[in-house]
Motif scaffolding. Sequence first.
Motif, PDB file in Angstrom:
ATOM      1  N   SER A 183      13.912  13.433 -43.415  1.00 29.35           N
ATOM      2  CA  SER A 183      15.354  13.223 -43.531  1.00 29.35           C
ATOM      3  C   SER A 183      15.837  13.513 -44.939  1.00 29.35           C
ATOM      4  O   SER A 183      16.871  14.170 -45.138  1.00 29.35           O
ATOM      5  N   PHE A 184      15.084  13.038 -45.924  1.00 30.18           N
ATOM      6  CA  PHE A 184      15.474  13.281 -47.319  1.00 30.18           C
ATOM      7  C   PHE A 184      15.363  14.768 -47.650  1.00 30.18           C
ATOM      8  O   PHE A 184      16.230  15.333 -48.315  1.00 30.18           O
ATOM      9  N   LEU A 185      14.298  15.426 -47.197  1.00 32.35           N
ATOM     10  CA  LEU A 185      14.105  16.843 -47.485  1.00 32.35           C
ATOM     11  C   LEU A 185      15.233  17.680 -46.909  1.00 32.35           C
ATOM     12  O   LEU A 185      15.773  18.569 -47.593  1.00 32.35           O
ATOM     13  N   ALA A 233      29.559  21.155 -46.820  1.00 36.58           N
ATOM     14  CA  ALA A 233      28.235  21.063 -46.198  1.00 36.58           C
ATOM     15  C   ALA A 233      27.382  20.009 -46.885  1.00 36.58           C
ATOM     16  O   ALA A 233      26.696  19.215 -46.222  1.00 36.58           O
ATOM     17  N   SER A 234      27.427  19.981 -48.225  1.00 40.22           N
ATOM     18  CA  SER A 234      26.638  19.000 -48.970  1.00 40.22           C
ATOM     19  C   SER A 234      27.133  17.586 -48.697  1.00 40.22           C
ATOM     20  O   SER A 234      26.340  16.661 -48.487  1.00 40.22           O
ATOM     21  N   GLY A 235      28.472  17.428 -48.690  1.00 38.29           N
ATOM     22  CA  GLY A 235      29.039  16.107 -48.426  1.00 38.29           C
ATOM     23  C   GLY A 235      28.708  15.612 -47.025  1.00 38.29           C
ATOM     24  O   GLY A 235      28.364  14.431 -46.834  1.00 38.29           O
ATOM     25  N   LEU A 236      28.799  16.517 -46.045  1.00 36.20           N
ATOM     26  CA  LEU A 236      28.495  16.145 -44.663  1.00 36.20           C
ATOM     27  C   LEU A 236      27.036  15.760 -44.503  1.00 36.20           C
ATOM     28  O   LEU A 236      26.710  14.748 -43.856  1.00 36.20           O
ATOM     29  N   LYS A 237      26.139  16.545 -45.109  1.00 39.41           N
ATOM     30  CA  LYS A 237      24.708  16.259 -45.001  1.00 39.41           C
ATOM     31  C   LYS A 237      24.358  14.943 -45.693  1.00 39.41           C
ATOM     32  O   LYS A 237      23.563  14.144 -45.178  1.00 39.41           O
ATOM     33  N   LEU A 238      24.972  14.702 -46.860  1.00 31.93           N
ATOM     34  CA  LEU A 238      24.717  13.455 -47.593  1.00 31.93           C
ATOM     35  C   LEU A 238      25.253  12.260 -46.819  1.00 31.93           C
ATOM     36  O   LEU A 238      24.607  11.209 -46.744  1.00 31.93           O
ATOM     37  N   LEU A 239      26.433  12.418 -46.220  1.00 30.88           N
ATOM     38  CA  LEU A 239      27.021  11.336 -45.430  1.00 30.88           C
ATOM     39  C   LEU A 239      26.141  11.001 -44.230  1.00 30.88           C
ATOM     40  O   LEU A 239      25.899   9.824 -43.937  1.00 30.88           O
ATOM     41  N   LYS A 240      25.661  12.026 -43.534  1.00 35.81           N
ATOM     42  CA  LYS A 240      24.783  11.798 -42.385  1.00 35.81           C
ATOM     43  C   LYS A 240      23.507  11.077 -42.808  1.00 35.81           C
ATOM     44  O   LYS A 240      23.015  10.185 -42.106  1.00 35.81           O
ATOM     45  N   TYR A 241      22.987  11.449 -43.970  1.00 35.91           N
ATOM     46  CA  TYR A 241      21.761  10.822 -44.465  1.00 35.91           C
ATOM     47  C   TYR A 241      22.005   9.342 -44.790  1.00 35.91           C
ATOM     48  O   TYR A 241      21.211   8.473 -44.420  1.00 35.91           O
ATOM     49  N   VAL A 242      23.114   9.063 -45.471  1.00 30.61           N
ATOM     50  CA  VAL A 242      23.434   7.684 -45.849  1.00 30.61           C
ATOM     51  C   VAL A 242      23.674   6.821 -44.615  1.00 30.61           C
ATOM     52  O   VAL A 242      23.228   5.668 -44.537  1.00 30.61           O
ATOM     53  N   LEU A 243      24.381   7.374 -43.624  1.00 25.11           N
ATOM     54  CA  LEU A 243      24.641   6.620 -42.398  1.00 25.11           C
ATOM     55  C   LEU A 243      23.349   6.336 -41.632  1.00 25.11           C
ATOM     56  O   LEU A 243      23.220   5.303 -40.966  1.00 25.11           O
ATOM     57  N   LYS A 244      22.392   7.252 -41.745  1.00 24.82           N
ATOM     58  CA  LYS A 244      21.124   7.098 -41.031  1.00 24.82           C
ATOM     59  C   LYS A 244      20.120   6.230 -41.774  1.00 24.82           C
ATOM     60  O   LYS A 244      19.462   5.369 -41.187  1.00 24.82           O
ATOM     61  N   MET A 301      21.796   3.659 -48.555  1.00 16.81           N
ATOM     62  CA  MET A 301      21.904   4.090 -49.945  1.00 16.81           C
ATOM     63  C   MET A 301      20.665   3.771 -50.770  1.00 16.81           C
ATOM     64  O   MET A 301      20.685   3.842 -51.993  1.00 16.81           O
ATOM     65  N   SER A 302      19.593   3.416 -50.121  1.00 13.71           N
ATOM     66  CA  SER A 302      18.385   3.001 -50.840  1.00 13.71           C
ATOM     67  C   SER A 302      17.530   4.209 -51.233  1.00 13.71           C
ATOM     68  O   SER A 302      16.588   4.580 -50.539  1.00 13.71           O
ATOM     69  N   THR A 323      12.016   8.240 -57.546  1.00 19.01           N
ATOM     70  CA  THR A 323      11.508   9.599 -57.361  1.00 19.01           C
ATOM     71  C   THR A 323      12.534  10.462 -56.638  1.00 19.01           C
ATOM     72  O   THR A 323      12.774  11.620 -57.027  1.00 19.01           O
ATOM     73  N   GLU A 324      13.152   9.940 -55.599  1.00 20.56           N
ATOM     74  CA  GLU A 324      14.150  10.706 -54.848  1.00 20.56           C
ATOM     75  C   GLU A 324      15.360  11.036 -55.712  1.00 20.56           C
ATOM     76  O   GLU A 324      15.883  12.145 -55.666  1.00 20.56           O
ATOM     77  N   ILE A 325      15.802  10.076 -56.527  1.00 19.19           N
ATOM     78  CA  ILE A 325      16.921  10.337 -57.436  1.00 19.19           C
ATOM     79  C   ILE A 325      16.536  11.424 -58.438  1.00 19.19           C
ATOM     80  O   ILE A 325      17.318  12.340 -58.737  1.00 19.19           O
TER      81      ILE A 325
END
Length: 307
Positions: free
Chosen positions: A75-77, A234-245, A248-249, A253-255
Motif C-alpha cells: 500500500s505504501f509503495l 493524482a498524488s492527492g487522490l492516491k495519498l487520500l486513499k492511503y490515509v483512509l485505508k 496517518m501513522s 523510515t516511510e517519511i
Amino acid sequence: MLVLAAMRLGAANLFFVILRFAVGVGLTGMVGNLAEILKAVVIGVVQGITEWLPISSTGHMILLDEFIKLNVTKSFLDMFLVVVQLGSILAVLYLYFNKLNPLSKRKSEAEKKETLSLWGKVIVGCIPAAVVGFLLDDFIHEKLYSPVTVALMLILYGILFLIIENKNRQSPIDRLNKLDYKTALLIGVFQVLALVPGTSRSGATIIGASLLGASRSVAAEYSFFLAIPVMFGASGLKLLKYVLKVGMSFSITEIGILISGVMVAFLVSIWAIKFLMSYIKKHDFKLFGYYRITLGVIVLLYFALFS
C-alpha cells in the motif's frame, strides 16, 4: 492548497520548507535505514528524468521495481510511486514561475490576461484524463500494471514518434498563445492514453500536440503545464486513499523515503526539463522513439527468458 503555496512562496522556498521538516522528523538520524533511503533516491532520479522525457516514468517505475525492492508495504509503495511525482511538478513551478504567475508585477495587464488564458487551457486539457482517471484508476492499476504492458506501449509509441518525425509536418502553433481551447481539449484527450502504463504522459501529449500542429517547443511546454493539475490531483487522490485505508501513522523510515524521493525528483527534474528544451531546439524526437523501441524489446526478451 499546495499549488497556491508553491505559487506564493516559489517552488524553491517550498523545497527548503520540506527539507527543514525532514530534519525535524529525524531524517538525519536514520542511518540504520540508509539502504531504503538510497533506494528512494534512485527512484527519485528515475522519476525526475523519465517524467519529462517522453519515455514513460510509470513504465520505468514498474520495471525498476523488479530490480529495486523497497522494504515497505504494498500500500505504501503504490502510494509512494505516485506521490514522488510532486517533486517533478515543483520543478515545473520553479522553472516557469514567472510565466505561470498571473499576479506578477512585471507583467502588463495584457500579459496577465494571457497567463490566465493559459491556465484556462491547461484546466480544459486536464478534464478528459481527470474524468477517466477518477473512474478507472483502480481498474487500470489492477489490470494493466505489468512489465508486458509497459514493453508493448514503449514499442508502440516509439514507432509513432518515428512515423510523426519522418513526416514533413507544418507547425502553425509556434507559440503558446496561438493554442486555442479546442486544441487544448483535444491534446487532453491524447493525455487519456497515458493512463496505460508505458505510454508516457508527456509522450502522449507531445504526439497529440504535434499532430494538431504544435511546434516541438510548444508541445513540450504545454505538456509540462498540463501535468501540474493532473499530477497534483493524482498524488492527492492516491495519498487520500492511503490515509483512509491505513491512517496517518507513518514510520520514520516511510517519511524519510517520501521526502528523499520527492526532493531528488525535484532536483533531477530541473535538469531534465532544461535538457529537453535545449535538445529539441536542434533535434527531433527520433532518439526517444529509438530508445523506447529498444527498451521495450529488451524488456519483452528479459521477461520471456527469466520470468
